[in-house]
Motif scaffolding. Structure first.
Motif, mmCIF file in Angstrom:
data_model
loop_
_atom_site.group_PDB
_atom_site.id
_atom_site.type_symbol
_atom_site.label_atom_id
_atom_site.label_comp_id
_atom_site.label_asym_id
_atom_site.label_seq_id
_atom_site.Cartn_x
_atom_site.Cartn_y
_atom_site.Cartn_z
ATOM 1 N N TYR C 7 12.736 -1.369 10.486
ATOM 2 C CA TYR C 7 12.729 -0.382 9.410
ATOM 3 C C TYR C 7 11.520 -0.592 8.509
ATOM 4 O O TYR C 7 10.759 0.336 8.219
ATOM 5 C CB TYR C 7 14.036 -0.537 8.621
ATOM 6 C CG TYR C 7 14.209 0.412 7.471
ATOM 7 C CD1 TYR C 7 14.746 1.666 7.672
ATOM 8 C CD2 TYR C 7 13.855 0.033 6.184
ATOM 9 C CE1 TYR C 7 14.920 2.532 6.621
ATOM 10 C CE2 TYR C 7 14.023 0.890 5.121
ATOM 11 C CZ TYR C 7 14.560 2.140 5.345
ATOM 12 O OH TYR C 7 14.732 2.993 4.288
ATOM 13 N N GLU C 10 8.385 0.322 10.317
ATOM 14 C CA GLU C 10 8.251 1.783 10.407
ATOM 15 C C GLU C 10 7.673 2.349 9.117
ATOM 16 O O GLU C 10 6.755 3.155 9.129
ATOM 17 C CB GLU C 10 9.643 2.389 10.630
ATOM 18 C CG GLU C 10 9.749 3.319 11.823
ATOM 19 C CD GLU C 10 11.189 3.690 12.034
ATOM 20 O OE1 GLU C 10 11.653 4.619 11.353
ATOM 21 O OE2 GLU C 10 11.866 3.039 12.856
ATOM 22 N N VAL C 11 8.239 1.873 7.997
ATOM 23 C CA VAL C 11 7.799 2.398 6.701
ATOM 24 C C VAL C 11 6.332 2.060 6.473
ATOM 25 O O VAL C 11 5.512 2.916 6.115
ATOM 26 C CB VAL C 11 8.672 1.817 5.569
ATOM 27 C CG1 VAL C 11 8.056 2.129 4.217
ATOM 28 C CG2 VAL C 11 10.071 2.365 5.660
ATOM 29 N N GLY C 14 4.013 3.896 9.050
ATOM 30 C CA GLY C 14 3.905 5.316 8.737
ATOM 31 C C GLY C 14 3.016 5.550 7.533
ATOM 32 O O GLY C 14 2.115 6.387 7.556
ATOM 33 N N THR C 15 3.221 4.748 6.493
ATOM 34 C CA THR C 15 2.404 4.909 5.290
ATOM 35 C C THR C 15 0.933 4.643 5.608
ATOM 36 O O THR C 15 0.044 5.358 5.138
ATOM 37 C CB THR C 15 2.886 3.934 4.201
ATOM 38 O OG1 THR C 15 4.297 3.951 4.179
ATOM 39 C CG2 THR C 15 2.345 4.328 2.852
ATOM 40 N N SER C 17 -0.593 5.036 8.495
ATOM 41 C CA SER C 17 -1.186 6.134 9.276
ATOM 42 C C SER C 17 -1.521 7.303 8.366
ATOM 43 O O SER C 17 -2.546 7.959 8.534
ATOM 44 C CB SER C 17 -0.227 6.578 10.383
ATOM 45 O OG SER C 17 0.753 7.434 9.865
ATOM 46 N N LEU C 18 -0.671 7.552 7.363
ATOM 47 C CA LEU C 18 -0.956 8.646 6.434
ATOM 48 C C LEU C 18 -2.183 8.319 5.593
ATOM 49 O O LEU C 18 -3.039 9.174 5.348
ATOM 50 C CB LEU C 18 0.246 8.901 5.531
ATOM 51 C CG LEU C 18 1.529 9.335 6.246
ATOM 52 C CD1 LEU C 18 2.634 9.562 5.252
ATOM 53 C CD2 LEU C 18 1.291 10.605 7.041
ATOM 54 N N THR C 20 -4.755 6.355 6.338
ATOM 55 C CA THR C 20 -6.010 6.462 7.094
ATOM 56 C C THR C 20 -6.360 7.923 7.322
ATOM 57 O O THR C 20 -7.537 8.297 7.280
ATOM 58 C CB THR C 20 -5.900 5.747 8.449
ATOM 59 O OG1 THR C 20 -4.690 6.153 9.078
ATOM 60 C CG2 THR C 20 -5.920 4.244 8.299
ATOM 61 N N GLY C 21 -5.323 8.758 7.548
ATOM 62 C CA GLY C 21 -5.592 10.185 7.719
ATOM 63 C C GLY C 21 -6.237 10.768 6.468
ATOM 64 O O GLY C 21 -7.190 11.539 6.543
ATOM 65 N N MET C 22 -5.730 10.350 5.294
ATOM 66 C CA MET C 22 -6.315 10.845 4.053
ATOM 67 C C MET C 22 -7.735 10.325 3.893
ATOM 68 O O MET C 22 -8.596 11.006 3.318
ATOM 69 C CB MET C 22 -5.446 10.452 2.869
ATOM 70 C CG MET C 22 -4.194 11.286 2.791
ATOM 71 S SD MET C 22 -3.137 10.835 1.434
ATOM 72 C CE MET C 22 -4.006 11.549 0.065
ATOM 73 N N VAL C 24 -9.843 10.002 6.306
ATOM 74 C CA VAL C 24 -10.711 10.867 7.110
ATOM 75 C C VAL C 24 -11.069 12.122 6.335
ATOM 76 O O VAL C 24 -12.238 12.500 6.223
ATOM 77 C CB VAL C 24 -10.023 11.228 8.444
ATOM 78 C CG1 VAL C 24 -10.814 12.286 9.181
ATOM 79 C CG2 VAL C 24 -9.882 10.000 9.310
ATOM 80 N N THR C 25 -10.047 12.760 5.736
ATOM 81 C CA THR C 25 -10.356 14.013 5.020
ATOM 82 C C THR C 25 -11.248 13.738 3.818
ATOM 83 O O THR C 25 -12.116 14.538 3.486
ATOM 84 C CB THR C 25 -9.084 14.741 4.567
ATOM 85 O OG1 THR C 25 -8.150 13.792 4.128
ATOM 86 C CG2 THR C 25 -8.503 15.555 5.671
#
Lengths: 336, 370, 149
Positions: C7, C10-11, C14-15, C17-18, C20-22, C24-25
């Protein structure tokens, strides 16, 4: 020329004597709020487009006014000029009432926003409660609008909206509660005062994150924009709305963003505190920085699915928020 | 589906023909129980233009612009396939340089098609930004192909026995600059999309197609390869330059939306490899066979040609009667099979999943309707 | 215990991955703009650009068309009409009218390819528009004279 500069003060004194101090603050506050809501929405829409544009290697609006600043004003004028279409099978009292009802609570929430040490319409001792209570009204209006539209897409959007808000109010309140426990008050001024030395974001980072996520969901913004998911439900609950009625939904969304960002600023980021400048400037700066983050998130992530959203709220956010609240309470009990 | 008397807790929803994510004019008639789908029927035919009938009324050369307009996203590949069908029927030899150029352009076209799909799919899932990044890359490809073909969408570049025109140095340099840029972009897509927890949750385990079901519904292309069946015409019935090139066919076993996504992204990398190899060994010489008559006349008989477009197996069946006009020209399009599985796949899923599954199939409606 | 560990993983995963995505933008936000501001800037047209056709102009405003009719026989859409007359001076046929309906033309370019005299070429004019489909019907011979009187 001295008498000229005395005119505002004279008028002010006259009105004060005529209306009484309380009613006067209310009226001036309402007018200021109404003006501010418009300006804020115009600016936010512009900011959103500009940020989205640059994130996407475009430049966003640039034709109307300097840097395209007046673009949203022109769009607003266009919306004002549009016909208000009321489809025949709608149940019209609800259909007409819904945009008004979605906008009114947002307006009321401005009463307790602490822009600065004295710059607040009313410092209520239940300020935080008032904002959450009126925030909950918005979903009723959305349900009304979606249901009254007599459109399947709108109905699905309304259903989703209700389920989403039921799930997200809880972590939102729980994360705010951990701050309230620390500050020992529900009044915004008291909460800001309590952050004299240290902003709460540093002692409550988890609560701050949860609040921001919950607030994004509360304002129906991507990645939680499932009630109006345009690739699934066309436009969701406001599919049948046009013209100024649509604009009111739009206005409410952006004003709501401002409200939740203000609450976040007051709860976690020290409110109007900051060196050199007067309080309101700091407050607005922090609010718009937070809104920028929300916009940035919107233009980065895909949308969650309806059931995953519920899962996310019940499986992750609520347990973590409860845990955070309990830890806060225990630590405070030990420390004090 | 006859509209049966509705039970109290289900209702019909028309998804399309005008809907933001039906990609062209597809209409899905859904029977819903709340947000859950009970029954689905795709309704086609909104952009029927009668291409096959047109083929029976004009010469082989005159039909040349039409195949690109069936699947406008892999226009060059359709064009290549049509020329291939005629060349096989007439026994025409294609010069080596022309073969290389055809493969380079076809693979560029495949990348551009996958990129557009990538962007549109992410938009279906609610992320708008990758769409514009994909279009930025696609713009490079369109500019490069424009240099060779003079057009950006309906290329019509191949001719019977060669290609229309030789390419200049700017075309080759454009590709050399494009390949590293695309590779760098793929890394960004990986961080921004493929690893994104929301994206993975939206696509993993959604719309699972078993290999048996995929075969039974004649799925082809990336949709089939995502279900663990490594069938690709470029390997199974090689044509053109492909037998001489070294490339892999990406296969994934899961059969869900995420696998269909990954297969396409991996195919972009393989296409880049193919282009690199073809560029490295690009020979000189003519680009058009000599002695091709203007009114090309295949000897009477039945001919079939298979081709791997970005969406899957394109079959061209030609019945020639020894005249300048085809007796019958039938296209077997990949999207039709890929769409036909939806009534099997959708019941039991949510409306949001419908969009995710439909998007992952990468259907191009004008190709189905023709 | 294992479930709890999963758990937490996962948390955090997930955080991350979000985040790193931010990243990129945010990086793309400071990259140069790639769009072209159309009415003010234009993309360069490729040399091979396949636009609406025009007649090749020779010295003295003449053209090479001999009205052989290859183009209108080849045209898939049947939008070309050519008419010529016997020119005594040039001792050969000479085109007099070259009507083409650009509203129905699909810009396939087959006419340019089949022309035995090389009398046609692609123009670089991609901004043709009009209020009626009749605007598309143009006489290329007249156009040639208009542009180079």
């Amino acid at each position: 020329m001295a008498w000229l500069s005395n005119i505002p003060a004279t008028v002010w004194e006259g009105l004060r004597a005529f209306l009484g101090p309380l009613a006067l603050t209310m009226i001036v506050g309402l007018l200021l709020t109404l003006g501010w809501v418009q300006v804020n929405a115009l600016f936010l829409v512009w900011l959103e487009r500009k940020v989205a544009g640059h994130i996407q290697l475009r430049i966003g609006p640039k034709e109307v006014g300097p840097f395209g600043l007046l673009q949203t004003l022109v769009d607003g004028v266009k919306l004002l000029g549009k016909e208000l279409i009321t489809p025949a099978p709608v149940s019209w009292p609800l259909f007409v009432l819904s945009p008004i009802l979605v906008f009114a609570p947002v307006l009321v929430s401005f009463v307790v926003i602490p822009f600065g040490p004295g710059t607040q319409i009313r410092d209520l001792n239940v300020g935080l409660m008032l904002i959450f209570a009126f925030g909950g009204l918005g979903v009723l209006a959305i349900l009304m609008g979606g249901w009254a539209s007599n459109n399947k897409y709108a109905l699905l959007g309304a259903i989703r909206s209700v389920a989403q808000n039921v799930a997200y109010e809880i972590p939102l309140l729980l994360s705010a509660m951990s701050v309230v426990i620390m500050a020992g008050s529900l009044s915004f001024q008291a909460i800001v005062q309590a952050q004299e030395g240290l902003w709460y974001v540093f002692c409550q980072p988890v609560a701050a994150l949860l609040y921001l996520v919950g607030a994004t969901a509360e304002t129906n913004r991507a990645p939680f924009d499932i009630p109006e998911a345009e690739s699934e439900l066309v436009a969701g609950f406001h599919t049948e709305y046009s013209g100024m009625r649509f604009a009111l939904f739009f206005l409410a969304e952006y004003t709501n963003m401002f409200i939740v960002a203000s609450v976040a600023t007051a709860l976690f980021f020290g409110g109007w505190r900051g060196p050199f400048w007067p309080g309101p400037w700091w407050f607005l700066l922090k609010v718009y920085l937070l809104i920028f983050v929300v916009i940035w998130v919107r233009w980065t992530f895909p949308r969650l699915r309806f059931d995953q959203l519920m899962n996310f709220a019940w499986k992750y956010m609520i347990p973590i928020a409860v845990l955070n609240l309990m830890v806060t309470a225990v630590v405070l009990k030990i420390v004090r | 589906m006859h509209r049966q008397a509705l039970t109290e807790d289900t209702f019909y929803l028309n998804l399309g023909p005008q809907h933001p994510s039906t990609h062209g004019v597809l209409r899905l008639l859904l029977r819903l129980d709340g947000e859950r789908i009970v029954e689905c029927q795709p309704i086609l035919g909104y952009s029927h233009r009668g291409h096959e009938h047109m083929a029976q009324n004009r010469t082989y050369l005159q039909f040349m612009p039409n195949p690109c307009r069936m699947d406008y996203l892999s226009g060059l590949m359709y064009n290549h396939a049509y020329c291939l069908a005629l060349e096989r029927a007439c026994g025409l030899e294609v010069p080596a340089r022309a073969e290389h150029l055809r493969v380079i352009c076809a693979e560029l076209n495949r990348i551009s098609s996958h990129l557009l799909w990538f962007g549109a799919y992410l938009m279906d899932l609610g992320a708008f930004t990758p769409f514009l990044y994909a279009f930025d890359d696609r713009e490079d490809i369109l500019a490069i192909l424009g240099l060779a073909t003079g057009s950006r969408l309906t290329y019509s570049y191949c001719r019977f026995g060669g290609v229309r025109d030789d390419v200049g140095q700017d075309f080759l340099e454009g590709i050399r600059a494009f390949i590293p840029k695309m590779r760098a972009r793929l890394k960004d897509y990986d961080t921004l999309v493929t690893r994104n927890v929301i994206f993975v949750n939206r696509t993993q385990g959604v719309g699972v197609i078993s290999p048996e079901l995929a075969r039974a519904h004649a799925l082809t292309g990336p949709c089939l390869r995502a279900s663990g069946v490594g069938y690709d015409i470029r390997k199974a019935e090689p044509y053109g330059l492909y037998p001489e090139l070294d490339f892999d066919i990406p296969v994934r076993a899961g059969g869900d939306c995420l696998d269909r996504y990954l297969v396409r992204v991996l195919e972009i990398e393989q296409s880049l490899r193919i282009i690199e190899q073809a560029m490295a060994r690009l020979p000189g010489g003519p680009v058009k066979a000599t002695g091709v008559p203007q009114f090309i006349t295949p000897p009477p008989g039945l001919y079939h040609t298979s081709y791997e477009t970005a969406r899957g197996h394109l079959g061209i069946f030609l019945a020639a009667d020894g005249t300048r006009v085809p007796y019958r020209l039938k296209f077997r399009v990949p999207s039709f099979g890929n769409l036909g599985i939806l009534p099997k796949l959708l019941p039991g899923t949510l409306v949001a999943d419908t969009i995710a599954i439909l998007g992952s199939m990468d259907v191009v409606m004008p190709e189905i309707d023709r | 215990m294992n479930a709890l560990l999963n758990y937490v993983r996962e948390v955090i995963g997930g955080t991350w991955s979000l985040a790193t995505g931010m990243g990129v933008t945010m990086r793309y936000m400071f990259k140069p703009v790639t769009t072209v501001q159309y009415p003010r800037q234009r993309l360069p047209l490729p040399a091979a650009f396949r636009g609406p056709i025009e007649l090749v102009r020779l010295e003295g405003g003449d053209h090479r068309c001999v009205a052989c009719g290859e183009c209108f026989r080849t045209c898939p859409s049947g939008v070309i009409k050519v008419q010529g007359h016997k020119s005594v001076a040039a001792s050969r046929n000479q085109g007099r009218f070259y009507f083409i309906d650009f509203a129905r033309c699909s810009l396939c370019g087959l006419c340019v390819e089949v022309c035995p005299e090389g009398a046609l070429r692609f123009s670089r004019d991609y901004e043709q528009c009009g209020l009626s489909s009749l605007v598309g019907v143009q006489d290329l011979m007249a156009k040639l004279k208009e542009e180079h009187p």
